[in-house]
Structures are given as C-alpha cells and as structure tokens.
Design a protein around this motif. Structure first.
Motif, PDB file in Angstrom:
ATOM      1  N   GLU A 319       0.828  -1.207   0.000  1.00 45.76           N
ATOM      2  CA  GLU A 319       0.000   0.000   0.000  1.00 45.76           C
ATOM      3  C   GLU A 319       0.863   1.258   0.000  1.00 45.76           C
ATOM      4  O   GLU A 319       0.562   2.238  -0.691  1.00 45.76           O
ATOM      5  N   LEU A 320       1.955   1.212   0.754  1.00 46.20           N
ATOM      6  CA  LEU A 320       2.827   2.381   0.818  1.00 46.20           C
ATOM      7  C   LEU A 320       3.516   2.621  -0.518  1.00 46.20           C
ATOM      8  O   LEU A 320       3.655   3.767  -0.971  1.00 46.20           O
ATOM      9  N   VAL A 321       3.937   1.569  -1.178  1.00 46.26           N
ATOM     10  CA  VAL A 321       4.590   1.736  -2.475  1.00 46.26           C
ATOM     11  C   VAL A 321       3.599   2.257  -3.515  1.00 46.26           C
ATOM     12  O   VAL A 321       3.933   3.126  -4.333  1.00 46.26           O
ATOM     13  N   ILE A 322       2.378   1.731  -3.495  1.00 44.55           N
ATOM     14  CA  ILE A 322       1.357   2.231  -4.421  1.00 44.55           C
ATOM     15  C   ILE A 322       1.067   3.703  -4.151  1.00 44.55           C
ATOM     16  O   ILE A 322       0.917   4.510  -5.073  1.00 44.55           O
ATOM     17  N   PHE A 323       1.015   4.062  -2.869  1.00 44.00           N
ATOM     18  CA  PHE A 323       0.827   5.466  -2.521  1.00 44.00           C
ATOM     19  C   PHE A 323       1.991   6.297  -3.069  1.00 44.00           C
ATOM     20  O   PHE A 323       1.799   7.408  -3.577  1.00 44.00           O
TER      21      PHE A 323
END
Length: 471
Positions: A319-323
């Motif tokens: 999720e953090l990488v997609i963000f």
C-alpha cells in the motif's frame, strides 16, 4: 549565442552597475532539446534516492521498522506503548541525522558553489556530489537489521542528503546555461517533473520486485531492501551521464573570485552583507530567508511523509509503495503543468497558492488521524500535488535574478538557506515526537514551518529583472 559560448558579464561585481542576469546571455535563442532533456535527466537519475530510499521504502519500511528494535521490543504488539515509543525513538533518530546534515550543508554548499563559479567548474562539483551520493547508496548494502547498525544507516542517508544538495547546487546553476527569462519556469518544472516521474518508474520496479516474491531471494538480513539501495545507485550512474556529455557550463569562471578555501567564508559573509545592504538586492536577500523556511517544510513532507503513513496510519509495504507511485505521478504532472503557470503568473503567486493549500491539507490530515487511512490518501496526495510546483517556482524565482558568473554561489546560498535550514522542520519534528511520544504530532511541526514560510514570503517583492548582487 552559440551552444556552449558564454559572453563575459557586462558589469562586474564591483563596478556598481547592474550585473547581467545569467538568463539574459542566451537572449531569445532556445537551447537545443538535447541539452534540455539531458539536464532534466539528472533529476530522473537521482530521484530514486529521495523517493525509494529517503521517503517510501528504505527508511519508512526498513530503517524505522521493528527490524532495528531490540528483540524484546520487536516482539511486542504494534500498539503496545513501549513499542510505539521505541519506533518513535527510531524516527526521531532519523530526524536528528537530517538536522546534522542540514548544518553540514549550511557550512559547505555556498562556499563550494562559489568556488565552482570562480573556476568555471560546475560540472566537476556536480560529478563529485553525484559520485559521493552513489557511494552512500552503495554503502547501505552493509546496513543489516541489527540495532547497532541503525546509526550507520542514518549516517549514510544523512551524508547522501548532503552530497545530493551539493550536486543539486551545480545542477541548478547549469539551468541558466539552457534557459532564458521566457522559458525558465517551464524548463525548471520539466526537471522537477522528470524527477518525480523517475521516482514512479523506480517505485513500480520495486512493486514488481515485491510481487514476484523478491524473485526467490531470502528476506533474511534485510536483503531485498539492501538490493533496492544498490539498484538505486546503479540507476543514478546510468542516467546521470547525459548531463556531463551534453550540457555546457553556465560560465567560464571568474579569476577575481579565486581565493583560498577558508578565505571563501570571509568572501561569503561579505556577499551576504552586500545583499542586505544594497536596496536593489534586498529583495533577493529576503527571498533567500523566506525560501529557507518554506523549502525546509517542503523537504520535510517527503522526508517524513512515508514514515507518517507507515507508523501513524499503518500502511503496509504494497500500500505504501502504491501510494508512493500515486504521489510521484501527481507531483510530476502538476509540476510540469505548473511550469507554464510560473512563466505566465510569476513564481511568487504560484508558491503562495501551493503553500496555502498544503497547510490546509496538513492540518486536515492531523485532525482526521482517527478516521483511518483514507484521510492520508486524500490529504497526502493533495500535499504532493503542490510540493513540486512550489519547489520548481522557488528555483525559477532565483534564476530570474542571478547575475552571470555567480550561478553556483547564489544557488549555493539558496541551498544553504533552504535545505541547510532543514534543522528547523527536522528539529520541530524531533522535539514534538519526543515530548509526546507519538509520531503523529510531527505533522504539526511540518505544517507550522510551511505556514511560517508563507508569511515570510508575503512581503517579498517579485521582479523579473536582474539585480546587482553587490558587495
């Protein structure tokens, strides 16, 4: 003006006349696209250090994770007060490293920029800064998940920040060799935009790496994160080459400015006093002061944005990488588009609008912490939409008033009064977290710095004409 030719300034620093602004030397002749894109690729080359290592992956998901906590704390539940305090100690330690890096930039950036001007060797110092940054990224290979090695990671990342800033002083100075007063906004925006888009590609590659289960590599010893750091170094090597091959030096040097290293500090003090005392340059002085504060806040948004996402809002790896991909996409596109508004409206208006929107978004994120991750998705992306335009417009503002032959010196002062002042936001972040024992209060420190920068910029008069930076 032919490619690579640099006419001598029409007024020297001590003549009492108005110096020729570096942007005026090219006149209306556009630079070859090869030079423009080669210059912009340097931002693309070095952005993975900021996006992947400093912001979204290495520090947020590895260096400030329970991998570097003592075993007894790491085994506790995530919400256990002792573990929360332990993570807060790691994030404040990262802030301390950034504070020390800021003071190092304060001491080195303007003097090294000044000496590069005197010798006409901006490319040399660009190469030194870029090469040292690459070595710092390679050094992260040795940061295995052991509490005793946490400070090695902080030291390497903080040193990388210093060398990145030294390199960017000279990259910024080289903007003047390829832009004029009509195109500087869009070319500056193109560089920042290329950087953010490069960050997207790098983060997408990290996602592929993760989704492929690290291609069978063991996750023990933090191996995937260490490989990612080395990959960022290789990326920087590959894409930084064009600027050295294709972009000319912004000036031929100034023999009258060649002094010893320590004498350079005395010359620097004289320059700064001259900026303030001369009514025609006082605007430039106060812009440097205002930009010191607001760019400090802008840097803190990306330095701690992912740390906030992971430690406060509970974002996990994917999720953090997609963000991060979404944040860089929005920042890159908005920056490229805003470059045209810069040339049309002027940079000051663009900076003020950006800072105001960021303050509102930051306060909303803090106030809505308990509502969950959606608050950070919305507020965080709004923040990212305005970071790039403010950064690009700040560089454009200064380029419009930089005399020929003093590009590195002036942008060195810009680095000094900007990222060098990073101890303000870094210090506010660290102190608020230490006082409360909760990382979320660091958000308020960042917002306060952005607001202070906005207020300081309000009375600064904008000019599109050159001013003489007298002694």
């Amino acid at each position: 003006m032919s490619n690579g030719d640099h006419p001598e300034p029409q007024a020297t620093a001590n003549s009492g006349a108005v110096a020729v602004v570096g942007l005026e030397l090219r006149g209306d002749e556009p630079a070859p696209k090869k030079q423009i894109y080669s210059w912009a690729l340097w931002d693309w080359a070095t952005q993975p250090f900021h996006s992947v290592i400093l912001t979204f992956i290495f520090t947020a998901l590895y260096l400030t994770s329970d991998a570097f906590l003592p075993a007894d704390l790491a085994s506790l539940a995530d919400k256990d007060p002792a573990k929360v305090a332990g993570i807060a100690e790691l994030t404040s330690g990262l802030g301390l490293g950034g504070t020390i890096a800021g003071f190092a930039i304060l001491l080195l950036a303007p003097v090294l920029g000044q000496r590069a001007d005197a010798a006409g060797r901006q490319k040399l110092w660009l190469g030194i800064g870029t090469g040292a940054l690459i070595l710092c990224m390679l050094g992260l290979w040795f940061v295995t998940p052991t509490p005793s090695l946490f400070w090695l990671g902080v030291a390497l990342i903080s040193a990388g920040v210093v060398f990145s800033e030294i390199a960017s002083v000279n990259s910024n100075a080289m903007l003047i060799s390829i832009a004029n007063s009509k195109t500087v906004g869009r070319i500056s925006g193109l560089g920042w935009g290329f950087g953010y888009l490069g960050g997207i590609v790098a983060l997408v590659l990290v996602i592929v790496f993760y989704m492929a289960d690290w291609f069978g590599l063991s996750a023990d010893g933090g191996l995937p994160f260490r490989i990612i750091a080395v990959g960022c170094a290789v990326w920087a090597i590959a894409f930084s080459i064009p600027i050295f091959l294709n972009v000319p030096e912004p000036s031929l040097g100034r023999a009258d400015r060649k002094v010893g290293f320590f004498a350079s500090y005395a010359l620097l003090v004289k320059d700064v006093i001259g900026l303030y005392r001369n009514p025609s340059t006082r605007t430039t002085f106060w812009f440097l002061v205002a930009s010191a504060v607001f760019r400090d806040g802008l840097g803190a948004v990306f330095t701690f944005g992912a740390v906030i996402a992971s430690t406060v809002f509970g974002f996990k790896f994917i999720e953090l990488v997609i963000f991060g991909v979404a944040a860089n996409l929005i920042a890159g596109v908005s920056t490229i588009l805003a470059g045209r508004l810069d040339d049309r409206w002027g940079p000051k208006r663009l900076i003020l609008i950006s800072l105001a929107c960021m303050c509102v978004a930051g306060i909303a994120v803090f106030a809505l912490v308990d509502t969950g991750r959606i608050a950070y998705w919305i507020g965080g992306l709004i923040l990212c939409a305005f970071v790039g335009p403010a950064q690009s417009a700040g560089r454009s503002f200064l380029a419009r008033v930089t005399p020929a032959g003093r590009e590195g010196e002036v942008f060195g002062l810009y680095a000094t009064t900007g990222r060098a002042a990073s101890w303000i936001a870094q210090g506010a972040w660290t102190v608020l977290i230490l006082l409360t024992g909760n990382t979320k209060f660091g958000i308020l420190g960042i917002v306060a710095v952005l607001l202070a920068g906005l207020l300081l910029l309000l009375p600064v008069k904008e000019t599109r004409r050159s001013v003489h930076l007298s002694r």
